[in-house]
Design an enzyme around this catalytic site. Structure first.
Site, PDB file in Angstrom:
ATOM      1  N   CYS A 168     108.752  10.502  59.904  1.00  0.00           N
ATOM      2  CA  CYS A 168     108.531  11.299  61.113  1.00  0.00           C
ATOM      3  C   CYS A 168     107.075  11.242  61.556  1.00  0.00           C
ATOM      4  CB  CYS A 168     109.002  12.735  60.907  1.00  0.00           C
ATOM      5  SG  CYS A 168     108.241  13.612  59.518  1.00  0.00           S
ATOM      6  N   TRP A 169     106.138  11.457  60.650  1.00  0.00           N
ATOM      7  CA  TRP A 169     104.723  11.415  61.028  1.00  0.00           C
ATOM      8  C   TRP A 169     104.285  10.043  61.540  1.00  0.00           C
ATOM      9  CZ3 TRP A 169     102.006  15.551  61.946  1.00  0.00           C
ATOM     10  CH2 TRP A 169     102.253  16.743  61.271  1.00  0.00           C
TER      11      TRP A 169
END
Length: 316
Positions: free
Chosen positions: A116-117
């Site tokens: 996600c990051w």
């Protein structure tokens, strides 16, 4: 033809979300291992080898074990763990990264779902490096905030047990050695890892990431309009993608800059802010850490591998 899909780790946060998104699909048969057999390697091997596509929603070590249990040359894999993000023989499942990445994913036997990051950083930086607006050796900083669901079941339980008393803003990875750094470095096309300072907020899901750019040291300083145009041109050239670029505006604050505003969608929206006189800019990315950041990306990759519309089972 109905494709058989096995979600190995379907009881976890990401697995449950993927199963929910796929539950009503007529073009899929979801095969599910009995609960009592989920930790039995022999039983898992049977399901993995029976699947047309296996989606791994497991810790890294277990994901590697699952891949090793596949004995045929027909089961295709989408790995939602970080076990294979920079591994040889695996294709990166960020379809909007390149104009041809969707085609690469569609033809792949082994797809590694992005973290996600990293998606926020890659979405903001890679097109700028490719357009020669940022050099590959540029010293990058990267920070942001994510909902606590990104920490999995233990963090969810911890935050929800504290309710309103939970930490509203909790920085972490302060040893500056986060496991996503190799993935960020490779796919953002940069020479060295960014200084990455993530944080968790007291909300379930959604995220907002920031890439601040102090451009004054560059031989040629790009204007904010050039940065915006490079991003807009890149994502306009990607067919069927979910990444959008907001209009270039001189905002100082806005309610649209909310980490939860794109929850329940598979969209990722970039915002560019710049002060040309100071040679400074910032690129913000907003998306659902459980959507485009996890289960939504896995379903998008599944759709590409099956040759169906990318938006199937996804909210744009």
């Amino acid at each position: 033809m109905v494709a058989r899909v096995f979600i190995d780790g379907e009881a976890g946060t990401t697995g449950l979300q993927i199963r929910e998104r796929l539950a009503m699909r007529a073009d899929l048969e979801l095969i599910s291992i009995p609960e009592e057999s989920r930790k039995d390697p022999g039983a898992r091997a049977e399901y993995l080898n029976a699947a047309d596509i296996a989606i791994l929603c497991l810790p890294d070590a277990a994901a590697k074990e699952s891949v090793a249990l596949i004995e045929n040359d027909t089961t295709r894999v989408i790995d939602a763990s970080s076990a294979h993000r920079v591994a040889e023989g695996w294709d990166y499942g960020f379809a909007e990264m390149n104009t041809d990445q969707g085609d690469i994913i569609a033809a792949s036997m082994r797809v590694t779902n992005p973290g996600c990051w990293p998606q926020g950083l890659i979405a903001a930086v890679r097109p700028l490096v490719a357009a020669d607006l940022l050099p590959a050796d540029f010293a990058l900083n990267f920070h942001g905030i994510s909902g606590y669901s990104g920490g999995g079941k233990s963090m969810i339980a911890d935050y929800e047990s504290h309710g309103n008393g939970a930490n509203m803003f909790a920085p972490y990875a302060l040893g500056f050695n986060h496991k996503h750094l190799p993935e960020m470095t490779e796919y953002a096309l940069i020479d060295k890892a960014p200084l990455f300072t993530p944080s968790v907020g007291n909300f379930y899901k959604g995220m907002l990431t920031v890439v601040p750019l102090n451009l004054s040291g560059l031989a040629r300083v790009p204007a904010g309009s050039e940065i915006h145009a490079a991003l807009a041109d890149h994502y306009a050239s990607v067919s069927g993608g979910f990444v959008e670029v907001a209009p270039l505006e001189g905002l100082k604050r806005s309610d649209s800059l909310d980490p939860q505003v794109l929850n329940e969608t598979n969209r990722l929206r970039l915002h560019v802010f710049a002060n040309d006189a100071r040679a400074q800019a910032a690129i913000l990315a907003i998306y659902d850490n459980l959507g485009k950041g996890a289960s939504g990306a896995a379903v998008q990759n599944l759709n590409l591998m099956l040759g169906v519309d990318q938006t199937t089972s996804l909210t744009a």
